[in-house]
Design a protein around this motif. Structure first.
Motif, PDB file in Angstrom:
ATOM      1  N   SER A  76      34.193  45.997  60.040  1.00 20.00           N
ATOM      2  CA  SER A  76      33.455  45.644  58.817  1.00 20.00           C
ATOM      3  C   SER A  76      32.365  44.790  59.057  1.00 20.00           C
ATOM      4  N   ARG A  90      38.101  41.853  55.302  1.00 18.52           N
ATOM      5  CA  ARG A  90      36.526  42.756  55.279  1.00 18.52           C
ATOM      6  C   ARG A  90      35.680  41.724  54.851  1.00 18.52           C
ATOM      7  N   GLN A  91      34.370  42.283  55.602  1.00 20.61           N
ATOM      8  CA  GLN A  91      32.900  41.735  55.175  1.00 20.61           C
ATOM      9  C   GLN A  91      32.580  42.455  53.696  1.00 20.61           C
ATOM     10  N   PHE A  92      32.343  41.836  52.980  1.00 21.20           N
ATOM     11  CA  PHE A  92      32.203  42.603  51.600  1.00 21.20           C
ATOM     12  C   PHE A  92      30.630  42.088  51.051  1.00 21.20           C
ATOM     13  N   THR A 150      42.543  47.397  49.658  1.00 22.99           N
ATOM     14  CA  THR A 150      42.441  47.640  50.953  1.00 22.99           C
ATOM     15  C   THR A 150      43.269  46.214  51.591  1.00 22.99           C
ATOM     16  N   GLU A 163      38.981  48.320  44.965  1.00 21.28           N
ATOM     17  CA  GLU A 163      39.103  48.811  46.132  1.00 21.28           C
ATOM     18  C   GLU A 163      39.345  47.878  47.357  1.00 21.28           C
ATOM     19  N   LEU A 164      38.569  46.606  47.135  1.00 23.99           N
ATOM     20  CA  LEU A 164      38.513  45.605  48.257  1.00 23.99           C
ATOM     21  C   LEU A 164      40.095  45.049  48.135  1.00 23.99           C
ATOM     22  N   PRO A 208      29.351  41.886  47.385  1.00 25.97           N
ATOM     23  CA  PRO A 208      29.572  42.276  46.204  1.00 25.97           C
ATOM     24  C   PRO A 208      28.579  42.779  45.336  1.00 25.97           C
ATOM     25  N   LEU A 216      36.025  40.601  43.289  1.00 24.36           N
ATOM     26  CA  LEU A 216      36.345  41.552  44.508  1.00 24.36           C
ATOM     27  C   LEU A 216      36.551  42.462  43.726  1.00 24.36           C
ATOM     28  N   SER A 217      36.161  43.702  44.281  1.00 24.34           N
ATOM     29  CA  SER A 217      36.389  45.157  43.711  1.00 24.34           C
ATOM     30  C   SER A 217      37.645  45.522  43.884  1.00 24.34           C
ATOM     31  N   ALA A 269      27.182  38.237  52.138  1.00 23.10           N
ATOM     32  CA  ALA A 269      28.398  38.990  52.525  1.00 23.10           C
ATOM     33  C   ALA A 269      29.436  38.245  53.183  1.00 23.10           C
TER      34      ALA A 269
END
Length: 139
Positions: free
Chosen positions: A15, A116-118, A74, A70-71, A120, A67-68, A104
């Motif tokens: 990611s 994970r790199q995320f 995960t 989904e994240l 938002p 944080l979503s 990110a």
């Protein structure tokens, strides 16, 4: 934020932007001090690749991301106490001119060793924020 460990293996699931071919990393503290905000994120897949990462809250106490769902799924997040937020530095000379990618972050569940790199949604952070905002006019 105090340093919860000296070294941990992390699977980032390919990611990290620009380094999608790498998934396994070792996160190591750069200091024995529990209060050190500096870490090294070193690739297991390619030992020539490593990043200096920081805990952003040391430099940007008001830093906040959402944080979503989904994240969270995960990363297998059960409680926020197991979440570690890190940001990648770009080192400049002199060091006081270094920048940090606040846009990110790398979000890590230290219990599951998944990260994970995320990016938002709805955040107004930048990829090149001054590491020392009070010295460089940062926000």
């Amino acid at each position: 934020m105090s340093n919860p460990f000296q070294s941990i293996s992390i699977n980032v699931g390919r990611s990290i932007i620009g380094f999608e071919h790498l998934s396994e990393f070792i996160l190591q503290s750069l200091s024995d001090s529990e209060d050190s905000p500096y870490f090294i994120l070193k690739s297991v897949d390619d030992p020539t690749v490593e990043f200096v990462v920081i805990s952003p809250f040391h430099f940007y106490p008001q830093y906040e991301i959402k944080l979503s769902v989904e994240l969270q799924e995960t990363l297998q997040v059960q409680t926020y106490e197991e979440v570690l937020i890190l940001n990648i530095l770009t080192i400049h000379q002199p060091f006081e001119k270094s920048t940090v990618n606040l846009l990110a972050p790398l979000v890590v569940n230290i219990s599951s060793s998944i990260g994970r790199q995320f990016i938002p949604s709805g955040q107004e952070y930048v990829v090149n924020a001054p590491l020392f905002p009070s010295k460089n006019g940062g926000r």
